[in-house]
Design an enzyme around this catalytic site. Structure first.
Site, PDB file in Angstrom:
ATOM      1  N   ILE A  12     -19.317   1.873 -27.569  1.00 50.26           N
ATOM      2  CA  ILE A  12     -19.482   0.977 -26.415  1.00 50.26           C
ATOM      3  C   ILE A  12     -20.617   1.777 -25.335  1.00 50.26           C
ATOM      4  O   ILE A  12     -21.610   0.971 -24.899  1.00 50.26           O
ATOM      5  CB  ILE A  12     -18.358   0.930 -25.546  1.00 50.26           C
ATOM      6  CG1 ILE A  12     -17.235   0.319 -26.345  1.00 50.26           C
ATOM      7  CG2 ILE A  12     -18.260  -0.030 -24.473  1.00 50.26           C
ATOM      8  CD1 ILE A  12     -15.801   0.183 -25.820  1.00 50.26           C
ATOM      9  N   ASP A  32     -23.234  13.461 -22.695  1.00 48.91           N
ATOM     10  CA  ASP A  32     -22.372  12.944 -24.033  1.00 48.91           C
ATOM     11  C   ASP A  32     -22.185  14.493 -24.738  1.00 48.91           C
ATOM     12  O   ASP A  32     -23.376  14.890 -25.006  1.00 48.91           O
ATOM     13  CB  ASP A  32     -23.017  11.858 -24.823  1.00 48.91           C
ATOM     14  CG  ASP A  32     -22.238  11.473 -25.794  1.00 48.91           C
ATOM     15  OD1 ASP A  32     -21.563  12.404 -26.786  1.00 48.91           O
ATOM     16  OD2 ASP A  32     -21.646  10.382 -25.783  1.00 48.91           O
ATOM     17  N   THR A 133      -8.445   1.225 -21.612  1.00 48.73           N
ATOM     18  CA  THR A 133      -8.007   0.523 -22.616  1.00 48.73           C
ATOM     19  C   THR A 133      -6.771  -0.442 -22.342  1.00 48.73           C
ATOM     20  O   THR A 133      -5.917   0.033 -21.501  1.00 48.73           O
ATOM     21  CB  THR A 133      -7.855   1.285 -23.782  1.00 48.73           C
ATOM     22  OG1 THR A 133      -7.173   0.416 -24.850  1.00 48.73           O
ATOM     23  CG2 THR A 133      -6.772   2.513 -23.541  1.00 48.73           C
ATOM     24  N   ASP A 134      -6.418  -1.479 -23.100  1.00 48.82           N
ATOM     25  CA  ASP A 134      -5.328  -2.116 -22.881  1.00 48.82           C
ATOM     26  C   ASP A 134      -4.041  -1.388 -23.561  1.00 48.82           C
ATOM     27  O   ASP A 134      -2.923  -1.865 -23.389  1.00 48.82           O
ATOM     28  CB  ASP A 134      -5.399  -3.609 -23.737  1.00 48.82           C
ATOM     29  CG  ASP A 134      -5.800  -3.721 -25.103  1.00 48.82           C
ATOM     30  OD1 ASP A 134      -6.133  -2.442 -25.565  1.00 48.82           O
ATOM     31  OD2 ASP A 134      -5.723  -4.586 -25.660  1.00 48.82           O
ATOM     32  N   SER A 162      -2.780   9.621 -23.344  1.00 46.84           N
ATOM     33  CA  SER A 162      -3.931  10.368 -22.758  1.00 46.84           C
ATOM     34  C   SER A 162      -4.778   9.333 -21.785  1.00 46.84           C
ATOM     35  O   SER A 162      -5.244   9.749 -20.805  1.00 46.84           O
ATOM     36  CB  SER A 162      -4.796  11.165 -23.591  1.00 46.84           C
ATOM     37  OG  SER A 162      -5.578  10.303 -24.506  1.00 46.84           O
TER      38      SER A 162
HETATM   39  P1  NAD Z   1     -16.546   6.298 -29.090  1.00 47.76           P
HETATM   40  O1  NAD Z   1     -15.500   7.047 -29.706  1.00 47.76           O
HETATM   41  O2  NAD Z   1     -17.134   5.471 -30.033  1.00 47.76           O
HETATM   42  O3  NAD Z   1     -17.511   7.149 -28.287  1.00 47.76           O
HETATM   43  C1  NAD Z   1     -16.832   8.115 -27.295  1.00 47.76           C
HETATM   44  C2  NAD Z   1     -18.137   8.931 -27.029  1.00 47.76           C
HETATM   45  O4  NAD Z   1     -17.913   9.851 -25.892  1.00 47.76           O
HETATM   46  C3  NAD Z   1     -19.011   9.927 -27.879  1.00 47.76           C
HETATM   47  O5  NAD Z   1     -20.353   9.511 -28.101  1.00 47.76           O
HETATM   48  C4  NAD Z   1     -18.454  11.154 -27.794  1.00 47.76           C
HETATM   49  O6  NAD Z   1     -19.674  12.042 -28.363  1.00 47.76           O
HETATM   50  C5  NAD Z   1     -18.283  11.061 -26.285  1.00 47.76           C
HETATM   51  N1  NAD Z   1     -17.580  12.140 -25.819  1.00 47.76           N
HETATM   52  C6  NAD Z   1     -16.450  12.461 -26.408  1.00 47.76           C
HETATM   53  N2  NAD Z   1     -15.752  13.685 -25.708  1.00 47.76           N
HETATM   54  C7  NAD Z   1     -16.594  13.930 -24.763  1.00 47.76           C
HETATM   55  C8  NAD Z   1     -16.752  14.959 -23.725  1.00 47.76           C
HETATM   56  N3  NAD Z   1     -15.516  15.968 -23.400  1.00 47.76           N
HETATM   57  N4  NAD Z   1     -17.739  15.132 -22.804  1.00 47.76           N
HETATM   58  C9  NAD Z   1     -18.662  14.319 -22.988  1.00 47.76           C
HETATM   59  N5  NAD Z   1     -18.722  13.240 -24.004  1.00 47.76           N
HETATM   60  C10 NAD Z   1     -17.716  12.933 -24.612  1.00 47.76           C
HETATM   61  O7  NAD Z   1     -15.733   5.371 -28.290  1.00 47.76           O
HETATM   62  P2  NAD Z   1     -15.799   4.031 -27.799  1.00 47.76           P
HETATM   63  O8  NAD Z   1     -15.153   2.870 -28.616  1.00 47.76           O
HETATM   64  O9  NAD Z   1     -17.344   3.595 -27.499  1.00 47.76           O
HETATM   65  O10 NAD Z   1     -14.913   3.913 -26.362  1.00 47.76           O
HETATM   66  C11 NAD Z   1     -15.766   4.209 -25.117  1.00 47.76           C
HETATM   67  C12 NAD Z   1     -14.559   4.294 -23.950  1.00 47.76           C
HETATM   68  O11 NAD Z   1     -13.920   2.854 -23.878  1.00 47.76           O
HETATM   69  C13 NAD Z   1     -13.584   5.147 -24.238  1.00 47.76           C
HETATM   70  O12 NAD Z   1     -12.965   5.685 -23.123  1.00 47.76           O
HETATM   71  C14 NAD Z   1     -12.428   4.072 -24.896  1.00 47.76           C
HETATM   72  O13 NAD Z   1     -11.065   4.629 -24.547  1.00 47.76           O
HETATM   73  C15 NAD Z   1     -12.671   2.823 -24.229  1.00 47.76           C
HETATM   74  N6  NAD Z   1     -12.299   1.753 -24.669  1.00 47.76           N
HETATM   75  C16 NAD Z   1     -12.801   1.492 -26.120  1.00 47.76           C
HETATM   76  C17 NAD Z   1     -12.372   0.290 -26.666  1.00 47.76           C
HETATM   77  C18 NAD Z   1     -12.666  -0.125 -28.257  1.00 47.76           C
HETATM   78  O14 NAD Z   1     -12.142  -0.874 -28.710  1.00 47.76           O
HETATM   79  N7  NAD Z   1     -13.477   0.766 -28.730  1.00 47.76           N
HETATM   80  C19 NAD Z   1     -11.653  -0.720 -26.168  1.00 47.76           C
HETATM   81  C20 NAD Z   1     -11.295  -0.576 -24.713  1.00 47.76           C
HETATM   82  C21 NAD Z   1     -11.593   0.803 -24.090  1.00 47.76           C
HETATM   83  O1  DAU Z   2      -7.138  -2.075 -27.820  1.00 51.97           O
HETATM   84  C1  DAU Z   2      -8.159  -1.323 -27.539  1.00 51.97           C
HETATM   85  C2  DAU Z   2      -8.475  -0.064 -28.447  1.00 51.97           C
HETATM   86  O2  DAU Z   2      -8.843  -0.797 -29.525  1.00 51.97           O
HETATM   87  C3  DAU Z   2      -9.363   0.894 -28.020  1.00 51.97           C
HETATM   88  O3  DAU Z   2      -8.767   1.781 -26.832  1.00 51.97           O
HETATM   89  C4  DAU Z   2      -9.435   1.925 -29.007  1.00 51.97           C
HETATM   90  O4  DAU Z   2     -10.287   3.051 -28.567  1.00 51.97           O
HETATM   91  C5  DAU Z   2      -9.937   1.319 -30.231  1.00 51.97           C
HETATM   92  O5  DAU Z   2     -10.079   2.304 -31.211  1.00 51.97           O
HETATM   93  C6  DAU Z   2      -9.135   0.266 -30.564  1.00 51.97           C
HETATM   94  O6  DAU Z   2      -7.988   0.949 -31.214  1.00 51.97           O
HETATM   95  P1  DAU Z   2      -6.999   0.155 -32.450  1.00 51.97           P
HETATM   96  O7  DAU Z   2      -6.144   1.171 -32.783  1.00 51.97           O
HETATM   97  O8  DAU Z   2      -6.616  -1.059 -31.938  1.00 51.97           O
HETATM   98  O9  DAU Z   2      -8.340   0.028 -33.253  1.00 51.97           O
HETATM   99  P2  DAU Z   2      -8.503   0.246 -34.978  1.00 51.97           P
HETATM  100  O10 DAU Z   2      -9.829  -0.320 -35.264  1.00 51.97           O
HETATM  101  O11 DAU Z   2      -8.144   1.648 -35.272  1.00 51.97           O
HETATM  102  O12 DAU Z   2      -7.352  -0.559 -35.581  1.00 51.97           O
HETATM  103  C7  DAU Z   2      -7.232  -2.076 -35.550  1.00 51.97           C
HETATM  104  C8  DAU Z   2      -6.049  -2.537 -35.814  1.00 51.97           C
HETATM  105  O13 DAU Z   2      -6.202  -2.477 -37.440  1.00 51.97           O
HETATM  106  C9  DAU Z   2      -4.894  -1.774 -35.782  1.00 51.97           C
HETATM  107  O14 DAU Z   2      -3.685  -2.408 -35.617  1.00 51.97           O
HETATM  108  C10 DAU Z   2      -4.608  -0.825 -36.916  1.00 51.97           C
HETATM  109  C11 DAU Z   2      -5.231  -1.607 -37.883  1.00 51.97           C
HETATM  110  N1  DAU Z   2      -6.130  -0.813 -39.085  1.00 51.97           N
HETATM  111  C12 DAU Z   2      -6.828  -0.064 -38.657  1.00 51.97           C
HETATM  112  C13 DAU Z   2      -7.551   0.812 -39.944  1.00 51.97           C
HETATM  113  C14 DAU Z   2      -8.554   1.898 -39.012  1.00 51.97           C
HETATM  114  C15 DAU Z   2      -5.703  -1.153 -40.697  1.00 51.97           C
HETATM  115  O15 DAU Z   2      -4.893  -1.979 -40.782  1.00 51.97           O
HETATM  116  N2  DAU Z   2      -6.283  -0.426 -41.462  1.00 51.97           N
HETATM  117  C16 DAU Z   2      -7.033   0.468 -41.082  1.00 51.97           C
HETATM  118  O16 DAU Z   2      -7.788   1.206 -42.156  1.00 51.97           O
END
Ligand code: NAD
Ligand code: DAU
Length: 353
Positions: A12, A32, A133-134, A162
């Site tokens: 993101i 980062d 996150t949700d 966390s």
């Molecule tokens: P990601 O894992 O792809 O990226 C996380 C980034 O943070 C990486 O570039 C990593 O190097 C950096 N990082 C980790 N630890 C660090 C530290 N101690 N100091 C500095 N940088 C550090 O995660 P993402 O999916 O891009 O999520 C970004 C944010 O959005 C997170 O806070 C996550 O909880 C939140 N979020 C993600 C989702 C989703 O669906 N991916 C949804 C809702 C909220």
């Molecule tokens: O809801 C927001 C969250 O969405 C963010 O806060 C997290 O950072 C992000 O990683 C994501 O979490 P999920 O656990 O929902 O995402 P993931 O892609 O890991 O999994 C999506 C759904 O798919 C979940 O119900 C688990 C399932 N899954 C995931 C993997 C990796 C599978 O069934 N098979 C898989 O191999």
């Protein structure tokens, strides 16, 4: 003016930085740590752009962060840095506690010291926006109403716990010390640059390699999917016009069961990239052991963001998933790079059985 973005080389974060610099002419200092999830290549198009500076470091570094703040004097911090993968948090919660809780605590302390020393407009306009996150709200039953900002916290995974802890710290630093904080709680994102350990990019990657598409449990767990650029727009809007101290839920109003998501991917791939052996991608779907403590359903009510800040997602699930597939098909070299090395060890730990 400048903003400090943390975690801006992740999924993101890199989308946010790229969109920010396309939409605004305001420099970004990007802090980062470059964990396995951070990839400077995501920001390759900014290589010669003096508006972007990548600093490799930890949000919890109490020496580095104050220096960065003093040197660049940002008007805002957007905190995206986190450990973000639920399955990894189950195998090894340490990094999650360290970065998401302790790291956020140190970042808040550094931000508070910097902000307290500001005066006048600089102090008034400063914002600390925490991206969350949700998952902090726990799991919904099928007929429950979607999570509003007032839904009680009930995190179920070490990751969610966390993040919940970090949200509480942010709230407390706003309430107690007056730090001008904002929090966003968003649903599942998908789109370009997502690390292929998360459901959608993992299944695209495996499908193209003819490998099984792992579905945890019965595959009927529901997530509310949002295209990443819509999330980035929401963050920009909240930063610009959000009420200090408030929380905003961000979601796609787009609930889909995991199995349905993977079947959609398979259908699209059958048309876009038919398999050489004439089989369908659906045949690769494989049910595997469920995630321990797997939340059944998430759904976000983003009515507050719509009413107060006029935000709505631009992409539907169909348009967003189409764009995502096209991006992954056009960027196979990016996928190949991130799927080498340490990533392979992770796949062995998680799916080896
Ligand atoms: P990601 O894992 O792809 O990226 C996380 C980034 O943070 C990486 O570039 C990593 O190097 C950096 N990082 C980790 N630890 C660090 C530290 N101690 N100091 C500095 N940088 C550090 O995660 P993402 O999916 O891009 O999520 C970004 C944010 O959005 C997170 O806070 C996550 O909880 C939140 N979020 C993600 C989702 C989703 O669906 N991916 C949804 C809702 C909220
Ligand atoms: O809801 C927001 C969250 O969405 C963010 O806060 C997290 O950072 C992000 O990683 C994501 O979490 P999920 O656990 O929902 O995402 P993931 O892609 O890991 O999994 C999506 C759904 O798919 C979940 O119900 C688990 C399932 N899954 C995931 C993997 C990796 C599978 O069934 N098979 C898989 O191999």
């Amino acid at each position: 003016m400048t903003i400090l973005v943390t975690g801006g080389a992740g999924f993101i974060g890199s989308n946010f930085v790229l969109d920010w610099l396309a939409e605004r002419d305001e420099p970004v200092v990007n802090l980062d740590k470059l964990t396995y999830a951070g990839n400077p290549r995501n920001l390759g198009s900014l290589e010669r752009d003096s508006r972007h500076v990548l600093v490799v470091g930890d949000i919890g570094d109490t020496r580095l962060v104050p220096i960065l703040l003093e040197r660049h004097r940002p008007r805002a911090i957007v905190n995206l840095a986190a450990e973000s993968h639920v399955d990894r948090s189950i195998h090894g919660p340490d990094h999650f506690v360290q970065t998401n809780i302790i790291g956020t605590y140190h970042l808040l302390q550094s931000a508070c010291a910097y902000w307290s020393a500001l005066s006048g407009t600089e102090r008034d306009r400063f914002r600390f926006l925490h991206v969350s996150t949700d998952e902090v709200y726990g799991s919904l039953d099928p007929d429950d109403v979607a999570f509003s900002e007032n839904h009680p916290y009930a995190p179920n995974s070490p990751y969610a716990a966390s993040k919940a802890a970090s949200d509480h710290l942010v709230r407390a630093w706003g309430h107690t010390y007056g730090l001008p904080v904002l929090t966003t709680n968003c649903s599942n994102n998908y789109g370009p640059f997502q690390f292929p350990e998360k459901l959608i990019p993992l299944c695209i990657h495996n499908a193209l390699a003819g490998k099984p598409l792992p579905i945890y449990g019965d595959g009927r767990q529901i997530r509310d999917w949002l295209y990443v650029k819509d999330h980035c727009n929401a963050i920009r809007l909240v930063l610009e016009s959000g009420q200090v101290g408030e929380t905003y839920n961000v979601g796609g109003n787009s609930e889909h069961a995991n199995l349905e998501v993977v079947r959609t991917l398979c259908r699209l791939l059958n048309d876009m990239m038919p398999r050489a052996n004439g089989a369908t991608y659906q045949e690769l779907i494989a049910f595997v052991s469920d995630r321990p403590g797997h939340d059944r359903r998430y759904a976000i009510d983003s009515g507050k963001l719509r009413r107060e800040l006029d935000w709505r997602p631009m992409e539907t699930f169909d348009s967003g998933i189409g764009k995502t597939l096209e991006w992954y098909l056009a960027n196979q070299d990016w996928v190949a790079e991130v799927t080498s090395g340490a990533y392979r060890d992770w796949v062995k730990t998680q799916y080896g059985r």
